[in-house]
Enzyme design. Structure first.
Site, PDB file in Angstrom:
ATOM      1  N   LYS A 110       0.821  -1.215   0.000  1.00 42.17           N
ATOM      2  CA  LYS A 110       0.000   0.000   0.000  1.00 42.17           C
ATOM      3  C   LYS A 110       0.857   1.269   0.000  1.00 42.17           C
ATOM      4  CE  LYS A 110      -4.274  -2.006   1.626  1.00 42.17           C
ATOM      5  NZ  LYS A 110      -3.850  -3.431   1.748  1.00 42.17           N
TER       6      LYS A 110
HETATM    7  C1  LIG Z   1      -4.495  -4.503   1.105  1.00 41.39           C
HETATM    8  C2  LIG Z   1      -3.704  -5.741   0.972  1.00 41.39           C
HETATM    9  C3  LIG Z   1      -4.037  -6.745   0.034  1.00 41.39           C
HETATM   10  C4  LIG Z   1      -5.278  -6.657  -0.841  1.00 41.39           C
HETATM   11  O1  LIG Z   1      -5.194  -5.678  -1.834  1.00 41.39           O
HETATM   12  P1  LIG Z   1      -6.525  -5.110  -2.542  1.00 41.39           P
HETATM   13  O2  LIG Z   1      -6.062  -4.003  -3.409  1.00 41.39           O
HETATM   14  O3  LIG Z   1      -7.425  -4.660  -1.430  1.00 41.39           O
HETATM   15  O4  LIG Z   1      -7.115  -6.244  -3.321  1.00 41.39           O
HETATM   16  C5  LIG Z   1      -3.208  -7.852  -0.054  1.00 41.39           C
HETATM   17  N1  LIG Z   1      -2.128  -7.996   0.749  1.00 41.39           N
HETATM   18  C6  LIG Z   1      -1.780  -7.069   1.661  1.00 41.39           C
HETATM   19  C7  LIG Z   1      -0.586  -7.296   2.518  1.00 41.39           C
HETATM   20  C8  LIG Z   1      -2.542  -5.900   1.800  1.00 41.39           C
HETATM   21  O5  LIG Z   1      -2.181  -4.979   2.720  1.00 41.39           O
END
Ligand SMILES: *Cc1c(COP(=O)(O)O)cnc(C)c1O
Length: 461
Positions: A110
């Site tokens: 993120k």
């Molecule tokens: C948020 C997240 C996901 C999922 O991603 P999306 O864009 O919500 O599908 C997968 N792995 C981790 C570690 C995350 O923080």
């Protein structure tokens, strides 16, 4: 480049306004009015580019109202905080290309989007002479990435609610050791659901929202998707071979943001073979892909908690394309889903879905087994989210096709699962060294909407 809403009423929006808007006024999600295409020659030019240059080549197609030198500067500053010169390096182990997206300040993918979004917000607020108070609730992970995205930025305060003592010690520390004056960590005496409800209620008070210029950083902001499109191009450029251009991607999926970025990359002309949508036991999206039914059920706790969701906030973006860009159908379908918790699709639509994605749900025990197996074979530690992607990718990628698995978190963030799988603690990266000894700042507060509103009003910028 202009933006329009999936629900049809909002259109002709400039990139800058789409970013500040987040959600469209008609309740829909914003998408570009056209999808820019890369020709084979243009793709070939990306092959040896450093990350920041490639990011500029992709993003400049979408952010046409930001001057080139400003956009370059925003990109440079956003990725200078990563601890790897390649930003998102690709490593090859045991027949799989692992795209490491966890080199940012909070060790999760993120950061790739939120480091950029934080700088972009600051830049746009400065231009318009406005301020923003960001409000959000977290169950652990998104909160710290959002806080790191805007810490120390001008004209922005951020208020993040987390459930007191119900996030992991590392997650709590990653948030509360950020002591910049514009960061407010609110530990509520309640659950994550209480936090989400409170945030929703506060955003629902239109007068309060506009009085305090409330903003959000959730995964529906178009700029987040945009920043994520970049690393599909980057990974492709690292892995493709001349004459063998196609690559498959496996994506650990929760809110459908990350994999939607891959879908956009494919529509932009990137030679993507298969997009493999990997879920944990919360399998609403796997059932959608494999059975053509989108139906919510209860949320299960798993080893990959950042994917423990039932309703995927970015799903509506794909629905828009699936419905042939027919906004009325999107509006109807979303209303139907709100009413019945279920949507089903025609035979032709199911075929489209299955040509866009393949999917598999990975159980808790398979997740741990994949961590164990990968460690034995390759001496490389997968975090549990990444393990879900690797498992689904290996099952579903065509043989002989290069497979890129998106690695969405550093294993040290999910040490319990790793410990359970292989009996050792993953080595801690430098950013977590000594974190227990650092100064912490948070406010423990009642899980009560009025109390939190009063707090916000007293600290808002
Ligand atoms: C948020 C997240 C996901 C999922 O991603 P999306 O864009 O919500 O599908 C997968 N792995 C981790 C570690 C995350 O923080």
């Amino acid at each position: 480049m202009h933006y329009r809403s999936t629900r049809g009423e909002t259109r002709g929006i400039a990139f800058k306004d789409a970013v500040m808007m987040g959600l469209a006024a008609d309740g829909g999600l914003l998408l570009p009015e056209t999808i820019p295409a890369f020709s084979a020659e243009e793709l070939a030019q990306l092959v040896d580019m450093p990350y920041a240059d490639l990011a500029y080549a992709v993003m400049s197609r979408f952010a046409t109202d930001i001057p080139a030198s400003d956009l370059k500067d925003l990109i440079d500053r956003s990725y200078a905080t990563f601890d790897h010169p390649e930003v998102t390096p690709v490593v090859h182990h045991d027949g799989v290309h692992v795209l490491e997206l966890f080199h940012g300040p909070t060790l999760a993918f993120k950061d790739v989007a939120l480091q950029f979004l934080g700088n972009l917000f600051e830049y746009l607020l400065k231009q318009s002479g406005r301020r923003m108070n960001i409000l959000g609730a977290t169950s652990g992970d998104t909160g710290s990435a959002a806080i790191y995205g805007v810490r120390g930025k001008d004209n922005i305060n951020i208020f993040i609610l987390h459930p007191h003592k119900r996030v992991s010690p590392i997650q709590e520390l990653q948030m509360t050791t950020v002591t910049d004056a514009n960061v407010y960590n609110l530990a509520i005496r309640g659950t994550f659901d209480d936090g989400q409800r409170i945030v929703k209620e506060i955003f629902g008070d239109a007068a309060f929202k506009s009085e305090h210029s409330l903003g959000a950083v959730n995964s529906i902001n178009w700029a987040r998707i945009l920043a994520q499109i970049v690393y599909y191009f980057y990974a492709w450029a690292r892995v493709r071979k001349p004459g063998r251009e196609k690559v498959a991607f496996a994506v650990p999926t929760g809110n459908f943001g990350d994999i939607f970025a891959g879908y956009m990359a494919k529509r932009m002309g990137l030679p993507v073979d298969r997009l493999i949508l990997a879920t944990n036991e919360n399998n609403i999206l796997s059932r959608f892909v494999e059975e053509g039914v989108y139906a919510s059920s209860d949320v299960h706790e798993t080893w990959s908690p950042s994917m423990d969701i039932q309703v995927a906030s970015n799903f509506e973006r794909y629905l828009f394309y699936l419905c042939g860009e027919d906004c009325d159908r999107v509006v109807q379908a979303m209303a139907e889903f709100r009413r019945s918790g279920r949507l089903s699709f025609t035979g032709a639509e199911r075929e489209t879905i299955r040509s866009d994605f393949r999917s598999r749900a990975v159980s808790n025990s398979e997740t741990l087994e994949q961590i164990t197996q990968f460690y034995r074979q390759a001496d490389y530690i997968l975090d549990p989210h990444t393990a879900v992607g690797v498992k689904a990718g290996r099952d579903l990628a065509a043989p002989e096709m290069p497979l890129v698995c998106l690695s969405t978190a550093h294993p040290a963030k999910f040490g319990d699962a790793v410990q359970k799988a292989i009996g050792i603690d993953p080595p801690r990266p430098a950013s977590l060294e000594g974190i227990e000894e650092q100064e912490q700042r948070m406010e423990v507060i009642e899980a009560d909407t009025e109390t939190i509103k009063a707090y916000l009003a007293s600290k808002a910028i």
